[in-house]
Each structure stands twice: as C-alpha cells, then as structure tokens.
Design a protein around this motif. Structure first.
Motif, PDB file in Angstrom:
ATOM      1  N   ASP A 229       7.098 126.197  47.632  1.00  0.00           N
ATOM      2  CA  ASP A 229       7.960 126.907  48.570  1.00  0.00           C
ATOM      3  C   ASP A 229       7.249 127.994  49.364  1.00  0.00           C
ATOM      4  O   ASP A 229       7.761 128.442  50.382  1.00  0.00           O
ATOM      5  CB  ASP A 229       9.150 127.520  47.823  1.00  0.00           C
ATOM      6  N   TYR A 289      13.276 126.195  53.567  1.00  0.00           N
ATOM      7  CA  TYR A 289      13.083 126.342  52.127  1.00  0.00           C
ATOM      8  C   TYR A 289      13.010 124.969  51.454  1.00  0.00           C
ATOM      9  O   TYR A 289      13.809 124.073  51.749  1.00  0.00           O
ATOM     10  CB  TYR A 289      14.216 127.156  51.513  1.00  0.00           C
ATOM     11  N   SER A 291      13.809 124.363  48.545  1.00  0.00           N
ATOM     12  CA  SER A 291      14.992 124.191  47.704  1.00  0.00           C
ATOM     13  C   SER A 291      16.059 123.365  48.420  1.00  0.00           C
ATOM     14  O   SER A 291      16.806 122.610  47.776  1.00  0.00           O
ATOM     15  CB  SER A 291      15.558 125.551  47.292  1.00  0.00           C
ATOM     16  N   THR A 302       9.666 121.032  42.774  1.00  0.00           N
ATOM     17  CA  THR A 302       9.305 122.108  43.690  1.00  0.00           C
ATOM     18  C   THR A 302       8.956 123.352  42.897  1.00  0.00           C
ATOM     19  O   THR A 302       9.592 123.648  41.880  1.00  0.00           O
ATOM     20  CB  THR A 302      10.443 122.420  44.688  1.00  0.00           C
ATOM     21  N   GLY A 304       9.024 127.297  42.978  1.00  0.00           N
ATOM     22  CA  GLY A 304       9.680 128.372  43.699  1.00  0.00           C
ATOM     23  C   GLY A 304       9.889 129.582  42.819  1.00  0.00           C
ATOM     24  O   GLY A 304       9.599 129.552  41.614  1.00  0.00           O
ATOM     25  N   HIS A 311      19.402 128.611  44.039  1.00  0.00           N
ATOM     26  CA  HIS A 311      19.253 127.822  45.268  1.00  0.00           C
ATOM     27  C   HIS A 311      18.654 126.445  44.985  1.00  0.00           C
ATOM     28  O   HIS A 311      18.693 125.570  45.855  1.00  0.00           O
ATOM     29  CB  HIS A 311      18.369 128.562  46.268  1.00  0.00           C
ATOM     30  N   ASN A 312      18.115 126.266  43.786  1.00  0.00           N
ATOM     31  CA  ASN A 312      17.527 124.977  43.418  1.00  0.00           C
ATOM     32  C   ASN A 312      18.473 124.127  42.572  1.00  0.00           C
ATOM     33  O   ASN A 312      18.055 123.134  41.983  1.00  0.00           O
ATOM     34  CB  ASN A 312      16.219 125.207  42.663  1.00  0.00           C
TER      35      ASN A 312
END
Length: 491
Positions: A229, A289, A291, A302, A304, A311-312
């Motif tokens: 990210d 992003y 996410s 990912t 992050g 947000h994921n």
C-alpha cells in the motif's frame, strides 16, 4: 533494551543570528530543566492538543470519540484526586502535512498549542524553534504524582520510547509514543483455503506463490496476487531487511540520503521484474489504496498499516480476512525488520529566555527559559494528560477502537484485552482487529521494529524513493538515472 538496528536520530538546527537577536547554541540538555516543577492548584489551567484525528459518521466511534471520553474522565480525576482545575481542548489540524505547516507557523509566532501529534521529522524541524520541551524533567520529577514510576518506565514498549530519544547524543526525550502502528500482511483466507495455498514468509516465497496463483482457474479480471500500500515504505522496508543504507546522519547530526548503491539498484531491479511479471503492484501504480482492490477480491494479499485494518475487511462479508507478518528477507526471526510508524506526541516549552552576554567568539550561551507558574501548570498538565491517555486501560481502548498498537506492555494483561481476544466476534472487522492485536504482541516480543534516520528534510527522501519505484515500474528511465534523480530530489 530492545535493539534499534537503524537508529532514529535527527539534525539539531541552531538558530541563526538575526539582526541584534542573540544566537543560542543548539544544545538540548535535559539536566538544565527543573525537576521541582509542580502544579499550583489555585491556577485554572487549559491544555490545548493539536492532532489529525478524524471524526466518524457515528460520533460514538473513532479516535476523537475515544479522546473525548478519556478527556472528560481525566478532568474529573484531576479535580477529585488532586484538586487541580484542568481543562483540555483538542483540535484537528487536518492531515499530517497541514498539521506540520500550521504548527511551524504557530511556533514562529509564539502561539503554539501545549502538545501535538508529530512524526520524527516534524520534531526535528520543530527543534529549530527552540520550543520543544525536553520531557526528562517530568519523567523524573520530584513530585511522584507527576513522574514516571519504575513500573511505568518498564511498562512502555522500549522501541516505541526509544524513538523519542534519538534527537541528540545525550538521549534526551523529546517525544513520546501514542498512535503507533506497523505493517502486516492482510490476505484473503477464503481464497487461500479454497486453493490450499501456503502463506509466504519470505519475498522469494512470495514470488513463487504469485506465479502459482496466476495459473489458478476462475481469477477475476485484473487480478494481482500481491500489493504494497505504500510505495515509500516498500523501498525503505526492503532496504532495511537487506541491510542497505537509506538515510544517514554524520557525527554532527547532519542528515543526507545515501540510498544510491549498487545493491539498492539491484533491489529495485528485482522489484521491477516482479511488477512486470504481474506479481506485485502498489498504491502508486493503481492510483488508489490497495485495500479498495483487496476488498473487491482483485488482490489475494496486501501489506498495509495496522491503523487501516478495518479498510481491509469487505463490508459485504464476501470473504474472511487473515492477518500475518509481512514477508521478510529471511526466515530468521532475529533478522526480521518491520517498520514502526504512526504519530507520537510532542510537548512545547513555555517561557521567555533572559538576556545573556555575548562570548568572545560571538556566540551566546544557552540559558533556560523562565516560565511563569501558569506556564509551568500548562506543561505539567499536558504531561499528566499524556500519562492518563496512555494508561494500560486507555491505550488498549484506543487499540481496540482503531487498530493502532497499545504503547504499554501491560495493556495485554488487561481484562478488556483478554475478553476482546476471547470473544467470538460476529463482526469481521472486530475479528480482524483482534487478530492484529495478537500479531502485534508477537511482533513486540520478537523485537522486529525499526525506524530510519530522520532529520528536518528527510520527508523529501521518503517521497523521492516512492517516486523512484513508481517510475521504475513504469520504465521511465534506466535504474541508474532514476536513482540519481531521487538523490537530487532528496536534498
């Protein structure tokens, strides 16, 4: 004492001679500050706190809501326990760039807040204003109500505290941890289980797994196995994991970017090859992003920030999210490197410097500002507020509520943490945050965190290496030329 392989230090800037104003030497001597400071309960005191905390749609959620709750409890406790009349006003200054810019202007005008969020390079820049408050006189204050107890000193996470002691050779404490975070691997556990895939522990394993994933049937259009990210962090973390230089400070604490080496160029070439093969992408390359791409099922993994855990997590519950350590250069835990990030808190000194006589060489001796009792009250109350919002029960509240890491080891011993971990969470976001907290505890125990050398302009180096990677992925020039361009942009 936890290791710090890449010590965070900063450039101490002296104030230059302006007109007839004296130039004070750039010395931060923690012993010059009075440990006898205490609070006068006859004076009503207001603490102002500048930060970047945002409000959520639900006012009962988010960092500001948590801070409001803790602020009210702090004010009540100060009055009932000590008879201290303290008020706290906190304000969002926008994002971190806006916070830095606005605070820099306020410091120049002498209207700065009592305390503020700050990243290391922010603190480094603020030092030049001569307004950053060394905290050792409060940590070891003669008044035991104000000082850290022996238990306190042993309880704050060592590596988090060390970040704030790398601003001079004496180890003076100029910032203290608050909303700390790190990076973890978020992965589509449903996808992994369906295809009987094994999590990668190293970058070589990640590359091999990515090739395997691309051959699987029924992949969505635009599928990528893995994304990072932060383009900036990808360069910095891989450099740290490989033991390669990034930024450096000399004996005089002058900072410079030193990442243009043959080994670093080879590292970027490897990442470029991974991108060209479709094994990796980044926030910079997808223009948003990672996410967002992950929750849509277009990414299998990912890396992050733990601060962005929720947000994921797909809002529709379309798949289960797994949490794991990010890939490393080697499986040897003793050599693992994971970045420590997130803002700390800096307090600002109040008071006026008395005039001093000029030395034979034209310089002026450093002298301690003389604060009024009202100003001492403000500094002491700010420190007490910091102590309060980082109590074990409060720092774990913030961690559970936001995904940031608790800054005290005893937070993991609180009943609230134990109950949260033991709960069979029906909300996938809560389960993800619980998994992050358990992993954070492991990472703290393994002592994997690092920070890079920082100085007032080190943010330029961070931006430059992020741009370098994006341009390398887009093949906008030779690797050597892109490195030269990034070095020039770092100064």
């Amino acid at each position: 004492m936890k290791k710090y392989l890449l010590a965070l230090t900063v450039l101490i800037l002296g104030l230059t001679l302006v007109a007839c104003k004296p130039r004070y030497e750039p010395i931060i001597n923690k012993d010059d500050f009075d440990k006898s400071w205490t609070f006068d309960n006859t004076i009503e005191t207001t603490v102002t706190f500048a930060h970047t905390m945002g409000k959520t749609t639900d006012p009962a959620l988010g960092q500001q809501a948590l801070l409001d709750k803790q602020k009210d409890a702090f004010i009540k406790e100060m009055q009932t326990e000590f008879g201290w009349k303290v008020n706290v006003i906190h304000s969002q200054y926008g994002g971190f760039t806006e916070l830095h810019d606005k605070l820099s202007k306020e410091l120049a005008q002498g209207i700065e807040p009592s305390m503020a969020y700050a990243y290391p390079d922010h603190v480094a820049a603020y030092i030049a204003s001569d307004k950053v408050l060394p905290l050792d006189n409060l940590i070891d204050n003669n008044d035991k109500r104000i000082a850290f107890s022996k238990e306190d000193k042993n309880d704050y996470v060592d590596s988090f505290m060390e970040e704030g002691r790398k601003y001079d050779h004496a180890g003076t404490t100029l910032s203290v941890p608050f909303s700390k975070s790190t990076e973890v691997l978020f992965y589509n556990k449903t996808f992994f289980d369906k295809h009987n895939l094994t999590l990668p522990q190293t970058w070589d394993e990640l590359n091999t797994l990515s090739e395997q994933m691309k051959k699987l049937p029924g992949l969505p259009a635009g599928f990528r196995p893995f994304a990072y990210d932060s383009d900036d962090n990808l360069f910095i973390v891989r450099s740290a994991q490989k033991g390669l230089p990034y930024t450096n400070l000399d004996e005089k604490l002058n900072g410079e970017a030193v990442f243009d080496t043959s080994q670093s160029q080879a590292m970027v070439k490897d990442l470029q090859d991974m991108y060209k093969k479709g094994n990796i992408t980044t926030k910079g390359m997808i223009g948003g992003y990672t996410s967002d791409m992950f929750v849509k099922g277009a990414l299998a993994m990912t890396v992050g920030s733990t601060g962005g855990t929720t947000h994921n997590v797909p809002s529709d519950g379309s798949f289960e999210v797994g949490i794991a350590p990010m890939p490393q250069e080697t499986k040897d835990v003793k050599k693992h490197q994971t970045i420590l990030q997130g803002p700390s808190i800096v307090l600002f000194r109040k008071g006026i410097r008395p005039a001093t006589e000029q030395n034979e060489d034209g310089s002026f001796d450093w002298v301690q500002p003389k604060p009024t009792q009202a100003q001492i009250n403000e500094m002491v109350a700010s420190w007490m507020f910091y102590k309060y919002i980082t109590r074990a029960e409060n720092t774990i509240d913030q961690a559970i509520g936001t995904g940031y890491l608790p800054v005290r080891n005893s937070a993991f011993d609180t009943q609230k943490y134990k109950d949260y971990i033991a709960t069979e969470h029906t909300k996938k976001a809560d389960k993800a945050k619980a998994d992050v907290l358990q992993l954070a505890k492991q990472l703290m125990n393994d002592d994997v965190f690092f920070v890079s050398p920082a100085y007032p302009t080190s943010a330029k180096a961070r931006i430059a290496v992020g741009n370098l990677l994006m341009e390398a992925f887009a093949e906008k020039g030779t690797i050597d030329r892109l490195f030269k361009k990034a070095i020039a942009a770092s100064s």
